[in-house]
Enzyme design. Structure first.
Site, PDB file in Angstrom:
ATOM      1  CE  LYS A   1      12.065  -2.662  -5.587  1.00  0.00           C
ATOM      2  NZ  LYS A   1      12.470  -4.009  -5.979  1.00  0.00           N
TER       3      LYS A   1
ATOM      4  CE  LYS B   1      14.148 -11.642  -9.192  1.00  0.00           C
ATOM      5  NZ  LYS B   1      14.763 -10.928  -8.089  1.00  0.00           N
TER       6      LYS B   1
ATOM      7  CB  CYS C   1      -0.946   0.091   1.188  1.00  0.00           C
ATOM      8  SG  CYS C   1      -2.056  -1.291   1.333  1.00  0.00           S
TER       9      CYS C   1
ATOM     10  CD  GLU D   1      10.046 -11.379  -8.189  1.00  0.00           C
ATOM     11  OE1 GLU D   1      11.257 -11.200  -8.162  1.00  0.00           O
ATOM     12  OE2 GLU D   1       9.280 -10.894  -7.331  1.00  0.00           O
TER      13      GLU D   1
ATOM     14  NE  ARG E   1       4.545   1.950  -0.098  1.00  0.00           N
ATOM     15  CZ  ARG E   1       5.542   1.794   0.757  1.00  0.00           C
ATOM     16  NH1 ARG E   1       6.779   2.022   0.358  1.00  0.00           N
ATOM     17  NH2 ARG E   1       5.321   1.425   1.988  1.00  0.00           N
TER      18      ARG E   1
ATOM     19  CD  GLU F   1      17.391 -13.377  -7.027  1.00  0.00           C
ATOM     20  OE1 GLU F   1      16.819 -13.790  -6.019  1.00  0.00           O
ATOM     21  OE2 GLU F   1      17.050 -12.326  -7.596  1.00  0.00           O
TER      22      GLU F   1
ATOM     23  CD1 TRP G   1       0.248  -6.400  -2.877  1.00  0.00           C
ATOM     24  CD2 TRP G   1      -0.028  -6.909  -0.715  1.00  0.00           C
ATOM     25  NE1 TRP G   1       0.627  -7.708  -2.692  1.00  0.00           N
ATOM     26  CE2 TRP G   1       0.468  -8.049  -1.380  1.00  0.00           C
ATOM     27  CE3 TRP G   1      -0.278  -6.997   0.654  1.00  0.00           C
ATOM     28  CZ2 TRP G   1       0.732  -9.259  -0.727  1.00  0.00           C
ATOM     29  CZ3 TRP G   1      -0.017  -8.209   1.314  1.00  0.00           C
ATOM     30  CH2 TRP G   1       0.484  -9.323   0.614  1.00  0.00           C
TER      31      TRP G   1
ATOM     32  CG  ASN H   1       1.480   1.107   4.292  1.00  0.00           C
ATOM     33  OD1 ASN H   1       1.232  -0.085   4.103  1.00  0.00           O
ATOM     34  ND2 ASN H   1       2.710   1.580   4.337  1.00  0.00           N
ATOM     35  N   GLY H   2      -0.621  -0.584   6.412  1.00  0.00           N
ATOM     36  CA  GLY H   2      -0.283  -1.361   7.606  1.00  0.00           C
ATOM     37  C   GLY H   2      -1.402  -2.314   7.967  1.00  0.00           C
TER      38      GLY H   2
ATOM     39  CG  HIS I   1      18.597 -37.359  -2.064  1.00  0.00           C
ATOM     40  ND1 HIS I   1      18.934 -38.606  -1.592  1.00  0.00           N
ATOM     41  CD2 HIS I   1      19.773 -36.700  -2.255  1.00  0.00           C
ATOM     42  CE1 HIS I   1      20.251 -38.698  -1.476  1.00  0.00           C
ATOM     43  NE2 HIS I   1      20.785 -37.553  -1.881  1.00  0.00           N
TER      44      HIS I   1
HETATM   45  O1  M6R Z   1      13.313  -4.960   0.468  1.00  0.00           O
HETATM   46  P1  M6R Z   1      13.755  -6.341   0.785  1.00  0.00           P
HETATM   47  O2  M6R Z   1      15.099  -6.663   0.230  1.00  0.00           O
HETATM   48  O3  M6R Z   1      13.711  -6.631   2.256  1.00  0.00           O
HETATM   49  O4  M6R Z   1      12.705  -7.275   0.090  1.00  0.00           O
HETATM   50  C1  M6R Z   1      12.736  -8.660   0.265  1.00  0.00           C
HETATM   51  C2  M6R Z   1      11.830  -9.373  -0.710  1.00  0.00           C
HETATM   52  O5  M6R Z   1      10.503  -8.978  -0.513  1.00  0.00           O
HETATM   53  C3  M6R Z   1      12.230  -9.095  -2.156  1.00  0.00           C
HETATM   54  O6  M6R Z   1      13.559  -9.414  -2.392  1.00  0.00           O
HETATM   55  C4  M6R Z   1      11.334  -9.898  -3.115  1.00  0.00           C
HETATM   56  O7  M6R Z   1      11.590 -11.258  -2.961  1.00  0.00           O
HETATM   57  C5  M6R Z   1      11.548  -9.438  -4.555  1.00  0.00           C
HETATM   58  N1  M6R Z   1      10.284  -9.247  -5.193  1.00  0.00           N
HETATM   59  C6  M6R Z   1      12.324 -10.413  -5.364  1.00  0.00           C
HETATM   60  O8  M6R Z   1      12.501  -9.972  -6.672  1.00  0.00           O
END
Ligand code: M6R
Length: 614
Positions: A609, A490, A2, A493, A27, A486, A77, A103-104, A509
């Site tokens: 984000k 990527k 948010c 997501e 956000r 990672e 969000w 927000n929260g 395994h």
């Molecule tokens: O701001 P942060 O590094 O704490 O965020 C952590 C994760 O939310 C962030 O890395 C998320 O996994 C990304 N969308 C990955 O691309």
């Protein structure tokens, strides 16, 4: 999670709010809304889905004859209640006089909701937020002052909240409130702004006031007063806003993600230039006293989420290798729900690009309570996590807009390599020639990254060829296990293709049962590394089960040409530094796959984000 904005001033309020929300879209994008004070009448406009839908609603209005002097806005969000118009903010009181964006999460909203319902308040949404509206409204009806009503109400709320609040009867002000959720006030010339984050006020405000937890700002057109939750005045020093509109532009790229991927060589060049004169000089740590911070440290705990957690996995290998200190790595969301065996001999490193990730902040707070020293590694030195830190390692990667983290990951890796080298230099825990060799190689990395970014044909071809597959498996060993995780994160997501990262030795395994001709296996390899031969055996095993094999490897890899269906190669690099270079093709593969599928690259569904809820 948010984004909220507020504006009071002489410019077109709806336009200022919309452009502020646009820059906070990372956000959340489940719904959006604004409330405008038109000469004493409060009008609320809301729409489900992305901000464009709200823009359409507003475009259908004629604002030319209105006298709008202030407004608040929100991008959502969804947490409590689905993504519907009814649940979109702003929410208003039953008499329509008080409006609020939030927000929260208000943790005790259920009890309060029942109490307020019994008192006759009507609820129209499933949100926790609406409770705050009616609660403040109830206090207002007794106290007849918005400021007093807000102060009284926040003492009854548990959880995290940043609010912007307007009241019909007090049209000269917006009240901004912060507790465990970020909020800033931007100061302009006879106009003032409120926002969850800096991008919303770049190019508009000249100065910035950072609110701390348990503070509220009474924001008028020509002045801002900050108080604590007891109503005591707090003196704040406005700081200069050191960002330009250019910092949040796409610079001609189709997506922020592609721009941010391409910024990586220069970011690393700048980081290296600031911290290291040449391979023969010691590493500087930008005001961080590595000797002092690591004095008496017997254990390092690294805590992070998502991509930052993968940077932590790489850092574990690097710190153990160069400093000999034992390192544990944990997802922040797991760390906080177990017995924490941390003490004053532990250095806890919290890695967070945004510095606002709720899980990471809670974990860091917990480690601090147990006596650990805290180092935070963040791209936002103005963020919440920094408050708990004994030392801060800034990433200086510039504002990262795309929800998928790319340049911040690379900056995290390089900053942590440099820190580990600096600690090894102070503690004499690694041979000087090893450290100078590493430094020399680090200096060569930006040029090698540019080579990867300049030759993307194979990656694009692979993306187009395999984008129809439903699942992917990424495998690696050792320091590159993080690269497999990672790369898979990527891909899933932003393309929504199911992708799993596995330690290559674990394949046999269980996961090997998934393999057939429809399952591409992407192997991250470093020829000459201690795990290379074993990786090749694992690839052979996958091939024997008819999996399509994609190697992401270095130019030095020529021995097994026939084994792979595709090979994506980067310049030769040592195993320890290879995660930086090998990750770039993985970022690009995810990007071009998402592009080939027509996905919304910068704003993937269901994500935001900064994840400011636990
Ligand atoms: O701001 P942060 O590094 O704490 O965020 C952590 C994760 O939310 C962030 O890395 C998320 O996994 C990304 N969308 C990955 O691309």
């Amino acid at each position: 999670m948010c984004g909220i904005v507020g504006y009071i001033g002489n410019n077109a309020v709806e336009e200022v709010l919309l452009s502020g929300l646009k820059s906070l879209e990372y956000r959340g994008y489940d719904s959006a809304g604004i409330a405008l004070n038109d000469n004493g009448q409060i009008d609320v406009y809301r729409a489900k889905g992305k901000l464009d839908n709200l823009s359409r609603v507003l475009n259908a209005q004629d604002f030319s004859h209105k006298h709008i002097s202030q407004g608040i806005g929100h991008i959502r969000w969804a947490t409590h209640g689905g993504a519907t118009v009814e649940n979109a903010h702003p929410h208003k009181s039953n008499d329509g006089k008080l409006v609020l964006v939030h927000n929260g999460i208000i943790e005790n909203y259920k009890e309060l909701r029942e109490e307020l319902k019994r008192e006759g308040f009507h609820f129209f949404s499933q949100t926790d937020t609406e409770t705050a509206v009616h609660l403040i409204d109830r206090e207002y009806k007794v106290l007849r002052s918005l400021e007093a009503a807000v102060i009284s109400a926040v003492s009854k709320l548990r959880g995290a909240f940043a609010f912007c609040i307007m009241h019909h009867d007090e049209p000269d002000k917006i009240i901004a409130v912060r507790k465990n959720a970020p909020l800033i006030v931007g100061l302009g010339n006879n106009e003032n702004f409120i926002a969850s984050d800096i991008p919303a006020i770049i190019g508009k405000a000249q100065k910035i006031v950072y609110l701390d937890d348990n503070e509220l700002a009474i924001v008028r057109k020509d002045n801002v007063t900050v108080k604590d939750f007891n109503g005591r005045l707090i003196n704040k020093n406005p700081e200069a806003l050191n960002f330009a509109a250019e910092d949040i532009s796409k610079r001609g790229y189709k997506h922020y993600m592609l721009k941010e991927i391409n910024e990586q060589p220069d970011i690393i060049r700048n980081v290296l230039a600031r911290r290291m004169k040449d391979a023969g000089s010691p590493v500087a740590t930008d005001g961080l006293d590595a000797g002092q911070l690591f004095a008496g440290v017997e254990k390092i705990e690294i805590i992070a989420c998502g991509t930052s957690l993968h940077a932590a996995m790489v850092a574990r290998h690097v710190f153990e290798e160069l400093t000999g200190i034992a390192v544990t790595v944990e997802a922040a969301s797991e760390y906080i729900y177990k017995r924490v065996l941390t003490d004053e001999k532990t250095l806890c490193i919290g890695i967070s690009q945004s510095g606002e990730t709720a899980d990471t902040i809670t974990a860091v707070k917990l480690a601090k309570e147990k006596g650990a020293k805290i180092l935070t590694v963040t791209n936002r030195i103005d963020s919440s996590i920094v408050r708990y830190a004994d030392g801060v390692l800034p990433l200086e990667a510039g504002i990262e807009v795309s929800v998928a983290a790319t340049k911040s990951y690379t900056a995290q890796l390089v900053s942590l390599y440099l820190l580990a080298i600096a600690v090894a230099e102070v503690r004499h825990s690694a041979a000087p020639e090893v450290l100078s060799g590493l430094k020399q190689e680090l200096l060569e990395l930006p040029a090698k990254m540019e080579q990867v970014l300049g030759a993307t044909e194979t990656i694009k071809r692979c993306a187009e060829k395999y984008c129809g597959n439903k699942s992917f498996i990424y495998i690696a060993r050792g320091i590159n296990l993080a690269s497999a995780y990672e790369g898979a994160l990527k891909l899933k997501e932003i393309s929504y293709i199911n992708a799993g990262g596995y330690a290559a030795g674990e394949l046999k395994h269980g996961p090997i049962a998934l393999l057939d001709e429809n399952m591409p296996v992407l192997a991250v390899l470093v020829p000459g590394s201690r795990t290379y031969d074993k990786m090749i055996s694992n690839c052979e095993e996958a091939k024997a089960r008819h999996a399509r094999l994609i190697a992401v490897t270095t130019e030095a890899d020529n021995a097994h040409e026939g084994l792979f269906d595709e090979q994506i190669k980067v310049p030769a690099v040592s195993e320890i530094l290879s995660p930086v270079l090998l990750n770039i093709p993985l970022q690009l593969l995810a990007y071009y796959t998402a592009e080939a599928l027509g996905r919304e690259v910068d704003q993937p569904r269901n994500l935001a984000k900064s994840v400011t809820v636990e």
